[in-house]
Design a protein around this motif. Structure first.
Motif, PDB file in Angstrom:
ATOM      1  N   TYR A  63      40.886  39.753  36.426  1.00  0.00           N
ATOM      2  CA  TYR A  63      42.717  39.726  36.497  1.00  0.00           C
ATOM      3  C   TYR A  63      42.625  41.086  37.965  1.00  0.00           C
ATOM      4  O   TYR A  63      42.001  42.195  37.914  1.00  0.00           O
ATOM      5  N   TYR A  64      42.986  40.796  39.379  1.00  0.00           N
ATOM      6  CA  TYR A  64      42.798  41.675  40.604  1.00  0.00           C
ATOM      7  C   TYR A  64      43.997  41.518  40.994  1.00  0.00           C
ATOM      8  O   TYR A  64      45.256  40.636  42.164  1.00  0.00           O
ATOM      9  N   ASP A  65      44.804  42.662  40.895  1.00  0.00           N
ATOM     10  CA  ASP A  65      45.987  42.444  41.946  1.00  0.00           C
ATOM     11  C   ASP A  65      46.145  43.891  42.793  1.00  0.00           C
ATOM     12  O   ASP A  65      45.434  45.358  42.304  1.00  0.00           O
ATOM     13  N   ASP A  66      46.851  43.997  44.694  1.00  0.00           N
ATOM     14  CA  ASP A  66      47.039  45.476  44.556  1.00  0.00           C
ATOM     15  C   ASP A  66      48.391  44.935  45.940  1.00  0.00           C
ATOM     16  O   ASP A  66      48.305  44.198  45.642  1.00  0.00           O
ATOM     17  N   ASN A  67      48.323  46.518  46.411  1.00  0.00           N
ATOM     18  CA  ASN A  67      49.265  46.205  47.231  1.00  0.00           C
ATOM     19  C   ASN A  67      49.714  45.654  48.808  1.00  0.00           C
ATOM     20  O   ASN A  67      50.114  45.735  49.670  1.00  0.00           O
ATOM     21  N   THR A  68      48.155  45.106  49.212  1.00  0.00           N
ATOM     22  CA  THR A  68      47.744  44.541  50.414  1.00  0.00           C
ATOM     23  C   THR A  68      48.191  43.266  50.915  1.00  0.00           C
ATOM     24  O   THR A  68      48.744  42.506  49.976  1.00  0.00           O
ATOM     25  N   PRO A  69      48.293  43.038  52.014  1.00  0.00           N
ATOM     26  CA  PRO A  69      48.450  41.019  51.855  1.00  0.00           C
ATOM     27  C   PRO A  69      46.953  40.250  52.084  1.00  0.00           C
ATOM     28  O   PRO A  69      47.141  39.085  51.843  1.00  0.00           O
ATOM     29  N   ALA A  70      46.733  41.093  51.311  1.00  0.00           N
ATOM     30  CA  ALA A  70      45.505  40.292  50.403  1.00  0.00           C
ATOM     31  C   ALA A  70      46.102  39.424  49.242  1.00  0.00           C
ATOM     32  O   ALA A  70      45.491  38.345  48.932  1.00  0.00           O
ATOM     33  N   THR A  71      46.190  40.302  48.982  1.00  0.00           N
ATOM     34  CA  THR A  71      47.200  39.040  47.553  1.00  0.00           C
ATOM     35  C   THR A  71      48.629  38.932  47.911  1.00  0.00           C
ATOM     36  O   THR A  71      49.517  39.136  46.673  1.00  0.00           O
ATOM     37  N   SER A  72      49.023  39.026  48.789  1.00  0.00           N
ATOM     38  CA  SER A  72      50.491  38.846  48.831  1.00  0.00           C
ATOM     39  C   SER A  72      50.792  37.322  50.465  1.00  0.00           C
ATOM     40  O   SER A  72      49.429  37.162  50.994  1.00  0.00           O
ATOM     41  N   LEU A 131      47.255  50.437  46.624  1.00  0.00           N
ATOM     42  CA  LEU A 131      47.626  50.876  44.383  1.00  0.00           C
ATOM     43  C   LEU A 131      46.816  49.516  44.348  1.00  0.00           C
ATOM     44  O   LEU A 131      46.790  48.233  44.706  1.00  0.00           O
ATOM     45  N   ALA A 132      45.922  49.392  42.801  1.00  0.00           N
ATOM     46  CA  ALA A 132      45.180  48.970  42.445  1.00  0.00           C
ATOM     47  C   ALA A 132      45.127  48.641  41.253  1.00  0.00           C
ATOM     48  O   ALA A 132      45.344  49.872  40.836  1.00  0.00           O
ATOM     49  N   ASP A 133      44.752  47.275  40.859  1.00  0.00           N
ATOM     50  CA  ASP A 133      45.265  46.090  39.116  1.00  0.00           C
ATOM     51  C   ASP A 133      43.998  46.014  39.197  1.00  0.00           C
ATOM     52  O   ASP A 133      43.864  44.825  39.603  1.00  0.00           O
ATOM     53  N   GLN A 134      42.844  46.521  37.546  1.00  0.00           N
ATOM     54  CA  GLN A 134      42.122  45.610  37.992  1.00  0.00           C
ATOM     55  C   GLN A 134      41.484  45.349  36.315  1.00  0.00           C
ATOM     56  O   GLN A 134      41.520  46.763  35.779  1.00  0.00           O
ATOM     57  N   THR A 135      42.154  44.163  35.277  1.00  0.00           N
ATOM     58  CA  THR A 135      41.631  43.702  34.357  1.00  0.00           C
ATOM     59  C   THR A 135      40.363  42.755  34.163  1.00  0.00           C
ATOM     60  O   THR A 135      40.936  41.328  34.582  1.00  0.00           O
ATOM     61  N   ILE A 136      39.502  43.243  33.166  1.00  0.00           N
ATOM     62  CA  ILE A 136      38.219  41.905  33.099  1.00  0.00           C
ATOM     63  C   ILE A 136      38.593  42.566  31.666  1.00  0.00           C
ATOM     64  O   ILE A 136      37.671  43.154  31.070  1.00  0.00           O
ATOM     65  N   ALA A 137      37.946  40.654  30.797  1.00  0.00           N
ATOM     66  CA  ALA A 137      37.717  39.895  29.685  1.00  0.00           C
ATOM     67  C   ALA A 137      36.361  39.708  29.924  1.00  0.00           C
ATOM     68  O   ALA A 137      36.553  38.675  30.158  1.00  0.00           O
ATOM     69  N   PHE A 138      35.647  40.189  28.532  1.00  0.00           N
ATOM     70  CA  PHE A 138      34.553  39.221  28.664  1.00  0.00           C
ATOM     71  C   PHE A 138      34.013  39.215  26.969  1.00  0.00           C
ATOM     72  O   PHE A 138      33.856  39.199  26.309  1.00  0.00           O
ATOM     73  N   GLY A 139      33.489  37.666  26.592  1.00  0.00           N
ATOM     74  CA  GLY A 139      33.057  37.448  25.457  1.00  0.00           C
ATOM     75  C   GLY A 139      32.104  36.123  25.313  1.00  0.00           C
ATOM     76  O   GLY A 139      31.604  35.917  26.041  1.00  0.00           O
TER      77      GLY A 139
END
Length: 759
Positions: free
Chosen positions: A416-425, A385-393
């Motif tokens: 911004y990047y988040d997932d449910n794996t040990p890589a972000t915990s 399960l992953a969630d990514q948001t990118i904002a650019f100006g």
């Protein structure tokens, strides 16, 4: 540098001149040999004041101050017109005749310098592929369409889910930046998914720059960039429909339409739908040869007409996709289960981007983009399960100063990047630590025109990454053009960088809890590139045309960040590569057109891509030494028929094996995908087309998926360190693995389509 974007923006605004408008105006008519031209762009370059001609070819520019200016007139399909004028204009009303292009060399491009210039004038080599090029081999996504671009190869990375990336000159997908209308929309988690669902009927052209472009575009533009340019709303057809179906049961439909809201807002809307729900297993391995997909994409673009022809565009896209591949008897009820293997990927994605020219005397543009990507996936039992948001100006200021064309800019990017794996915990998974990266930067570019034949482009960019610190990226480009403009020589050198997302996207490898380990302070990945480019145009007395475009390239790559999953099965170990990677080679493009209706567009690339560490040099995986592409067409003008023959050919690639006992070939064979299409026109509105894809019926070996009969590794034994043990039931010490893939599994198939265009 935390406030570099805001600070540099204020400096740019402070430097603006605020002189008032003088009520001078310039009027005239734009035409070709046949009559007036509508929608031609007329621009005063120094002031950024412009307009568009009406149905009678007339234009009017107001609020001009007295002085000397450069008047530029451009229209797709015509050579760009430029001349110096004085305001007030002493002569009569202007009457300008544009010449139709005899080749693509004078097409307007933006990717090389972040400014609209003709391809001839660009110091940076830019390859341009118009919408008609992609119609010769219609595909359901841009990812597949790029298969006939020289030096560019779509690489499928998984036999089951069919995800992939785009290689440029052998460098892997993460080093290719994908832009839409000049904005960095497709990157990171969405590299492959972002290239699906763009309605191809709304695409004007695709520009390809090979080699580092980080000086202008920042991180990820290491191997090169691909810029998808959509049509301008006021120039697009009123209605366009393009739909086709294949013998495998694939259905793809594009619908686009133009509208006008009030007096000053032009709108371009589009819908793309792709449907494939027919499990096929021709190679008999028990798995789907092609991922099943249900995809819908909505596209909307607005262009607001403003005073003095200033730019204001706003666009957005929404994509929803449900794809799965796996054992042919898999159903939705098996999602996440351990009995029937399937890879099910649910994707939801939105994008927004645009350009706003500030209401000031100077030519200053504010460009912006944002996108969000959510992914809900199962790879067998493994949930991702992953969630990514990118904002650019980005703020750019273009200034003409004598022989200098200056571009100042400042940019800010938030990821911004988040997932449910040990890589972000951490702490055994009890706490979550999403990745947040701030990347402000400033850049400067100066194009010096020494004479009509010689010009030099110098650029420098400084970015400050909130994790890695400061990054400096220079580049230098030289261009020489002959007096008759039939020969162009370019030499370039530059630096590219990529701040890798160490919160890995290789989520299928995370089959259990792993500890993330950094053995050192990671540095950004970097590359240095040198490129020589020669373009030659030749004409015959009969009016036939031959164009040659050759290049020699060399890229030296350092600090590559490689995740190590093998040293310890309980850890992901990150470190910079203690060595280097090199991509070097030569390429040649041929473009020929005969008055008889025969045309050829062909290209070949010969390259060597290698990786060196600890004194040992190896070829990079999944990289060919030779590739060739071609598009050959012939028009039967009296019959309204066009015949197109397209194809590619690749030399052997080194493939990923699972160990010394793996008995599958280490290298792929020579392989080629070839297609043929016949198109019949009925007037100017209707087209019917059809043909055959993969004429040679080439598919990879049936054993490409290791142990396809045991996808949950129930018959595999491991030692205490997690290594596979050779047993009588598994003598080659294999595990289930779908990454041994170099070509699509789809064999020969027919297709039939229909196009309708109402101007």
């Amino acid at each position: 540098m935390k406030y570099a974007f805001l600070f540099s923006s204020l400096i740019l605004l402070f430097l603006l001149s605020s002189a008032g408008y003088a009520q001078q105006k310039l009027t005239g008519t734009i035409q070709d040999s046949k009559g007036p031209l509508e929608f031609a762009n007329v621009l005063i370059k120094e002031k950024g004041i412009g307009g568009i001609t009406d149905s009678l070819g007339r234009f009017e520019l107001i609020n001009l101050e007295p002085g000397q200016y450069t008047l530029q007139v451009s229209l797709i399909g015509y050579s760009t017109y430029s001349r110096r004028i004085s305001v007030p204009f002493a002569g009569q009303e202007l009457s300008i005749t544009l010449d139709q292009l005899d080749s693509s060399l004078d097409e307007v491009v933006v990717s090389g310098t972040m400014q609209e210039v003709s391809r001839l004038d660009s110091p940076v080599p830019v390859e341009v592929y118009k919408a008609a090029f992609f119609k010769t081999n219609p595909t359901p996504s841009l990812f597949e369409s790029l298969q006939n671009v020289n030096g560019v190869r779509p690489q499928i990375n998984c036999n089951v889910c069919n995800t992939g990336d785009i290689h440029i000159n052998g460098l892997e997908g993460p080093y290719t930046m994908i832009l839409i209308d000049g904005m960095p929309i497709v990157s990171g988690l969405a590299t492959v998914y972002g290239l699906t669902g763009i309605p191809q009927s709304l695409i004007d052209r695709i520009e390809v720059v090979k080699g580092p472009a980080s000086t202008l575009y920042g991180s990820e533009a290491v191997g090169g960039l691909i810029n998808v340019i959509t049509k301008r709303p006021e120039l697009a057809p009123s209605v366009s429909v393009d739909a086709f179906a294949s013998g495998w049961g694939e259905v793809n439909a594009d619908l686009g339409w133009r509208s006008k809201l009030g007096k000053s807002v032009y709108s371009l809307s589009g819908i793309n739908v792709f449907w494939y729900d027919n499990p096929i297993d021709n190679n008999g391995d028990g798995f789907t040869d092609l991922t099943l997909q249900k995809r819908m994409s909505l596209f909307q673009k607005f262009e607001i007409q403003r005073k003095a022809g200033r730019i204001f565009t706003l666009a957005g896209r929404y994509v929803n996709e449900n794809r799965w591949g796996g054992q042919v008897n898999w159903t939705e009820s098996d999602r996440g289960g351990d009995q029937i293997y399937g890879e099910s990927i649910l994707t939801e994605r939105w994008e927004a981007f645009g350009t706003y020219q500030l209401p000031v005397q100077q030519l200053i543009n504010f460009q912006f983009s944002a996108n969000g990507h959510k992914q809900d996936s199962y790879y067998g039992e493994t949930f991702y399960l992953a969630d990514q948001t990118i904002a650019f100006g980005q703020l750019t200021w273009i200034k003409e100063a004598g022989k200098h064309n200056l571009l100042f800019g400042s940019a800010y990017r938030y990821t911004y990047y988040d997932d449910n794996t040990p890589a972000t915990s951490s702490e055994g998974g009890s706490r979550n630590f999403p990745s947040e990266i701030h990347l402000p930067g400033v850049f400067l570019q100066d194009e010096i025109r020494f004479s009509p034949k010689h010009s030099l482009l110098a650029g420098l960019r400084y970015d400050y990454n909130s994790v890695h610190g400061g990054i400096l990226s220079p580049r230098l480009n030289y261009k020489w053009v002959s007096a008759d403009k039939s020969t162009v020589f370019r030499a370039s050198a530059g630096n590219g960088f990529r701040v890798a997302n160490v919160f890995t996207e290789d989520h299928a490898a995370l089959t259990g809890a792993r500890e993330v380990v950094f053995t050192e302070e990671l540095n950004p990945e970097r590359s240095w590139n040198a490129n020589l480019n020669l373009v030659k145009k030749l004409y015959t007395d009969q009016g036939n045309y031959l164009g040659l475009d050759g290049a020699v390239f060399y890229t030296y790559f350092t600090n590559r960040i490689v995740p190590d999953y093998e040293s310890n099965p309980n850890q992901i170990i990150y470190a910079n590569l203690d060595g280097s990677a090199v991509s070097k080679g030569i390429s040649l493009n041929l473009d020929a057109v005969w008055n008889s209706g025969f045309k050829i567009l062909a290209g070949a690339t010969l390259m060597d891509v290698s990786l060196e560490e600890g004194g040992e040099k190896v070829r990079q995986l999944l990289t060919e030494r030779f590739s060739g592409v071609w598009t050959i067409g012939y028009s039967f003008q009296n019959l309204g028929l066009t015949l197109d023959y397209t194809g590619n050919v690749y030399s052997p690639m080194r493939l990923p094996l699972l160990g010394e006992l793996d008995d599958r070939p280490e290298f792929s064979p020579w392989w080629s995908i070839q297609n043929i299409q016949l198109t019949k026109s009925f007037g100017k509105k209707w087209e019917v087309y059809g043909g055959v894809k993969n004429l040679l019926n080439f598919t990879p070996p049936a054993n490409s998926i290791a142990r396809a009969f045991d996808p949950f590794d129930r018959g595999v034994e491991f030692d205490p360190s997690g290594n596979v043990i050779s047993t009588p039931a598994n003598p080659n010490a294999l595990t289930f693995d779908p990454t041994y893939v170099f070509a699509p599994n789809q064999g020969i198939r027919g297709f039939l389509g229909l196009r309708f265009t109402l101007d």
